[in-house]
Motif scaffolding. Structure first.
Motif, mmCIF file in Angstrom:
data_model
loop_
_atom_site.group_PDB
_atom_site.id
_atom_site.type_symbol
_atom_site.label_atom_id
_atom_site.label_comp_id
_atom_site.label_asym_id
_atom_site.label_seq_id
_atom_site.Cartn_x
_atom_site.Cartn_y
_atom_site.Cartn_z
ATOM 1 N N GLY A 21 8.251 -4.065 1.449
ATOM 2 C CA GLY A 21 6.792 -4.149 1.426
ATOM 3 C C GLY A 21 6.271 -3.978 0.011
ATOM 4 N N ALA A 22 5.629 -5.044 -0.498
ATOM 5 C CA ALA A 22 5.071 -4.995 -1.859
ATOM 6 C C ALA A 22 3.586 -4.679 -1.823
ATOM 7 C CB ALA A 22 5.323 -6.326 -2.567
ATOM 8 N N GLY A 59 4.489 0.407 -1.799
ATOM 9 C CA GLY A 59 5.737 -0.103 -2.353
ATOM 10 C C GLY A 59 5.646 -0.304 -3.861
ATOM 11 N N GLY A 95 0.260 -6.700 -0.606
ATOM 12 C CA GLY A 95 -0.052 -6.357 0.794
ATOM 13 C C GLY A 95 -1.500 -6.664 1.119
ATOM 14 N N ASN A 96 -2.148 -5.746 1.782
ATOM 15 C CA ASN A 96 -3.520 -6.004 2.231
ATOM 16 C C ASN A 96 -4.567 -5.875 1.131
ATOM 17 O OD1 ASN A 96 -2.701 -6.611 4.733
ATOM 18 N ND2 ASN A 96 -3.417 -4.725 5.709
ATOM 19 N N VAL A 97 -4.172 -5.445 -0.046
ATOM 20 C CA VAL A 97 -5.180 -5.403 -1.117
ATOM 21 C C VAL A 97 -5.135 -6.710 -1.930
ATOM 22 C CG1 VAL A 97 -5.035 -2.881 -1.222
ATOM 23 C CG2 VAL A 97 -3.829 -4.232 -2.942
ATOM 24 N N HIS A 124 -12.233 -4.541 -0.215
ATOM 25 C CA HIS A 124 -11.511 -3.345 -0.656
ATOM 26 C C HIS A 124 -12.232 -2.705 -1.837
ATOM 27 C CE1 HIS A 124 -8.278 -4.513 2.016
ATOM 28 N NE2 HIS A 124 -7.746 -3.313 1.808
ATOM 29 N N GLY A 133 6.976 -1.085 6.447
ATOM 30 C CA GLY A 133 6.630 -1.924 7.599
ATOM 31 C C GLY A 133 6.343 -1.050 8.815
ATOM 32 N N PHE A 159 -10.179 -13.308 9.571
ATOM 33 C CA PHE A 159 -11.068 -13.551 8.429
ATOM 34 C C PHE A 159 -11.372 -15.043 8.326
ATOM 35 C CE2 PHE A 159 -8.438 -9.858 7.288
ATOM 36 C CZ PHE A 159 -9.438 -8.908 7.168
ATOM 37 N N TYR A 186 -3.839 -4.336 11.720
ATOM 38 C CA TYR A 186 -4.718 -3.780 10.677
ATOM 39 C C TYR A 186 -5.044 -2.303 10.874
ATOM 40 C CZ TYR A 186 -5.261 -8.346 8.641
ATOM 41 O OH TYR A 186 -5.006 -9.538 8.023
ATOM 42 N N GLY A 193 3.448 4.552 3.702
ATOM 43 C CA GLY A 193 2.335 3.605 3.831
ATOM 44 C C GLY A 193 1.716 3.645 5.208
ATOM 45 N N MET A 240 -6.863 3.353 0.069
ATOM 46 C CA MET A 240 -5.933 3.045 -1.017
ATOM 47 C C MET A 240 -5.527 4.289 -1.811
ATOM 48 S SD MET A 240 -7.504 -0.489 -2.514
ATOM 49 C CE MET A 240 -9.227 -0.182 -2.239
ATOM 50 N N VAL A 290 -2.893 6.231 -0.005
ATOM 51 C CA VAL A 290 -1.576 5.600 -0.029
ATOM 52 C C VAL A 290 -0.905 5.841 -1.387
ATOM 53 C CG1 VAL A 290 -0.611 3.279 -0.294
ATOM 54 C CG2 VAL A 290 -1.788 3.895 1.786
HETATM 55 P P1 FAD Z 1 0.224 -2.875 3.194
HETATM 56 O O1 FAD Z 1 -0.770 -3.266 2.174
HETATM 57 O O2 FAD Z 1 0.035 -3.377 4.567
HETATM 58 O O3 FAD Z 1 1.663 -3.324 2.681
HETATM 59 C C1 FAD Z 1 2.784 -3.371 3.533
HETATM 60 C C2 FAD Z 1 3.577 -4.610 3.161
HETATM 61 O O4 FAD Z 1 4.800 -4.569 3.888
HETATM 62 C C3 FAD Z 1 2.883 -5.909 3.546
HETATM 63 O O5 FAD Z 1 2.766 -6.745 2.418
HETATM 64 C C4 FAD Z 1 3.800 -6.515 4.599
HETATM 65 O O6 FAD Z 1 3.882 -7.939 4.526
HETATM 66 C C5 FAD Z 1 5.139 -5.885 4.235
HETATM 67 N N1 FAD Z 1 6.074 -5.842 5.361
HETATM 68 C C6 FAD Z 1 5.842 -5.352 6.602
HETATM 69 N N2 FAD Z 1 6.932 -5.502 7.370
HETATM 70 C C7 FAD Z 1 7.879 -6.101 6.595
HETATM 71 C C8 FAD Z 1 9.199 -6.536 6.828
HETATM 72 N N3 FAD Z 1 9.785 -6.419 8.019
HETATM 73 N N4 FAD Z 1 9.881 -7.107 5.812
HETATM 74 C C9 FAD Z 1 9.300 -7.286 4.595
HETATM 75 N N5 FAD Z 1 8.031 -6.895 4.330
HETATM 76 C C10 FAD Z 1 7.330 -6.309 5.313
HETATM 77 N N6 FAD Z 1 -8.916 1.175 1.521
HETATM 78 C C11 FAD Z 1 -9.790 1.627 0.597
HETATM 79 O O7 FAD Z 1 -9.470 2.572 -0.137
HETATM 80 N N7 FAD Z 1 -11.028 1.043 0.432
HETATM 81 C C12 FAD Z 1 -11.433 -0.009 1.192
HETATM 82 O O8 FAD Z 1 -12.547 -0.510 1.014
HETATM 83 C C13 FAD Z 1 -10.535 -0.492 2.197
HETATM 84 N N8 FAD Z 1 -10.899 -1.524 2.965
HETATM 85 C C14 FAD Z 1 -10.041 -1.982 3.928
HETATM 86 C C15 FAD Z 1 -10.439 -3.053 4.709
HETATM 87 C C16 FAD Z 1 -9.593 -3.534 5.694
HETATM 88 C C17 FAD Z 1 -10.037 -4.689 6.536
HETATM 89 C C18 FAD Z 1 -8.329 -2.924 5.914
HETATM 90 C C19 FAD Z 1 -7.417 -3.407 7.004
HETATM 91 C C20 FAD Z 1 -7.916 -1.862 5.119
HETATM 92 C C21 FAD Z 1 -8.765 -1.381 4.115
HETATM 93 N N9 FAD Z 1 -8.377 -0.346 3.269
HETATM 94 C C22 FAD Z 1 -9.249 0.126 2.327
HETATM 95 C C23 FAD Z 1 -7.034 0.274 3.373
HETATM 96 C C24 FAD Z 1 -5.984 -0.387 2.434
HETATM 97 O O9 FAD Z 1 -5.840 -1.739 2.798
HETATM 98 C C25 FAD Z 1 -4.657 0.345 2.583
HETATM 99 O O10 FAD Z 1 -4.798 1.678 2.163
HETATM 100 C C26 FAD Z 1 -3.487 -0.247 1.770
HETATM 101 O O11 FAD Z 1 -3.490 -1.636 1.761
HETATM 102 C C27 FAD Z 1 -2.193 0.243 2.378
HETATM 103 O O12 FAD Z 1 -1.090 -0.121 1.582
HETATM 104 P P2 FAD Z 1 0.360 -0.131 2.210
HETATM 105 O O13 FAD Z 1 1.290 -0.425 1.101
HETATM 106 O O14 FAD Z 1 0.580 1.091 3.005
HETATM 107 O O15 FAD Z 1 0.348 -1.300 3.307
#
Ligand code: FAD
Length: 412
Positions: A9-10, A14, A39-41, A57, A278, A298, A358, A387, A397, A400
């Protein structure tokens, strides 16, 4: 090849972990099943505008260390989140503050606003108690009132006007069911502000990374070194390899892996440790059952001929009848002035396995199931579950990043 870490997960978790590991001289392979990092950012450029591909975000934090940390990887602008809410033809400021109250009731002072909210809340509680069969509710009944569901909770905290115009429809769209079917605990209290202040967050630090979150993550992964050369760059770059469009469960044969042992890929690469961001239930082949989520859809539209679509980055639509919860106009996150604009409508949706997960649904069923998966995870000492998906928790964010930095401190 032998690696110290396989980072699955990038996303932000990650990227931060891999960056710190690389700085400490560890060799990391970062994989993501998407064809993008961040990822989601993730943000992508359209007409010079940074588009937030997975919803708005806004970075905000009270964590001094995290704020100092992110400054190394991006310049943050001074964007302050001040969303608007549309209910039918009425337009209100959020969060609930004196601008909202003044517009709603044509009043001016905090005392007037408090009086109206107090009166409407009391009236709502009396009505609910009467419907429950208490014919003449006393002050004791009213002050000991306990809501049975979200509808009652919202009415008792906000009164009829605010609840019905600004909370009810929006919440029902978010959760996909009526407020009377939702548990009261979803709203513990409402952040009323009796000052004229539209700043949504209370944190002292807030902003948007200039040039987007993707560029920030590229700097974390050592793929970009354009901040004066003093950051990460070179050393991290040497120690991090990024491989996209690579699903962990295709890269690794889980049937052949054992708790506590190094992980081996199908290609014969070995990894002393894995950072897994993940879904935790997927890691264990869903053997105890599926964790549940809410999903989102979206719908993004480019408008090359429109300069300014809605005059604000975030506008919430609080009526149930409008199917989306909000419209984001991305250029306003960066005070964009040029020709053209890009908007995104956000539609909440039911989640089913295979959909993008999400928001975790942290109800009793799922929390108990997650705790059982966590117990399974204890014997996989070579795997760090991190994560929002690894921990099955909604994290902002900054949280995390804090989690990833703490994991780094615990591990080396
Ligand atoms: P992710 O960003 O989800 O990264 C996980 C990665 O793992 C993904 O790229 C995925 O593809 C990968 N992955 C998963 N399974 C596998 C697999 N089997 N093999 C390979 N890769 C895999 N936070 C704020 O601070 N301010 C905001 O305004 C805000 N707005 C948001 C709005 C929305 C709609 C959402 C959903 C979230 C929001 N957030 C916000 C929260 C923010 O998105 C998260 O804190 C952050 O993205 C989490 O990072 P992460 O690395 O944990 O997860």
């Amino acid at each position: 090849m032998n690696y110290d870490y396989l980072v699955v997960g990038a996303g932000l978790y990650g990227c931060v972990f891999a960056h710190e590991a690389a700085k400490a001289g560890k060799k990391c392979l970062v994989i993501d099943k998407r064809d993008t990092i961040a990822g989601n950012v993730h943000t992508s450029e359209n007409m010079g505008i940074q588009v937030h591909d997975y919803g708005a975000h806004i970075f905000h934090t009270s964590d001094e260390e995290v704020w100092q940390y992110v400054q190394k990887f991006a310049h943050f602008n001074n964007y302050v989140n001040s969303p608007m809410a549309v209910y039918k033809d009425e337009l209100y400021n959020l969060p609930f503050n004196m601008n909202t109250f003044s517009k709603m009731w044509g009043i001016r002072t905090p005392e007037q606003a408090q009086e109206i909210i107090g009166k409407q809340s009391r009236e709502a509680v009396i009505e609910i108690l009467k419907n429950r069969g208490v014919s003449e509710p006393t002050d004791y009944d009213i002050s000991n009132f306990e809501a049975d569901n979200l509808e009652e909770q919202g009415l008792s905290l906000a009164g009829k006007d605010i609840f019905e115009k600004l909370i009810k429809g929006y919440t029902e769209k978010q959760w996909g069911r009526s407020c009377s079917e939702l548990p009261a605990f979803i709203i513990k209290r409402l952040p009323f502000r009796f000052i004229y202040d539209n700043n949504y967050f209370n944190d002292p630090y807030q902003g948007i990374p200039v040039g987007g979150y993707t560029a920030m993550c590229e700097r974390l992964l050592g793929m970009r070194d354009d901040m004066g050369g003093q950051i990460c760059g070179i050393q991290a770059h040497n120690n991090i390899t990024v491989r996209l469009s690579t699903d962990f469960f295709e890269f690794v044969d889980m049937k052949k892996q054992r708790p506590g042992r190094e992980i081996t890929s199908k290609d014969g690469d070995t990894f002393a440790k894995v950072v897994y961001t993940g879904m935790i239930d997927e890691f264990f082949g869903y053997e105890l059952g599926n964790l549940e989520y809410r999903s989102l859809r979206f719908e993004t539209t480019s408008m090359p001929e429109v300069d300014n679509y809605q005059g604000n980055a975030v506008v919430n639509y609080t009526e149930r009848e409008v199917p989306y919860t909000r419209i984001i106009e991305h250029k306003h996150f960066e005070f964009g002035k040029g020709r053209g604009t890009v908007i995104t409508k956000e539609y909440p949706s039911e989640w089913k396995p295979g959909d993008e997960p999400y928001y975790p649904m942290n109800n009793d069923r799922n929390n108990i199931l997650f705790a059982r998966y966590q117990r399974e995870a204890e014997s996989w000492t070579q795997v760090i579950f991190g994560g929002r998906l690894g921990q099955y928790k909604y994290y902002n964010m900054d949280q995390v990043i804090r989690q990833a930095l703490d994991a780094v401190k615990r591990n080396f």
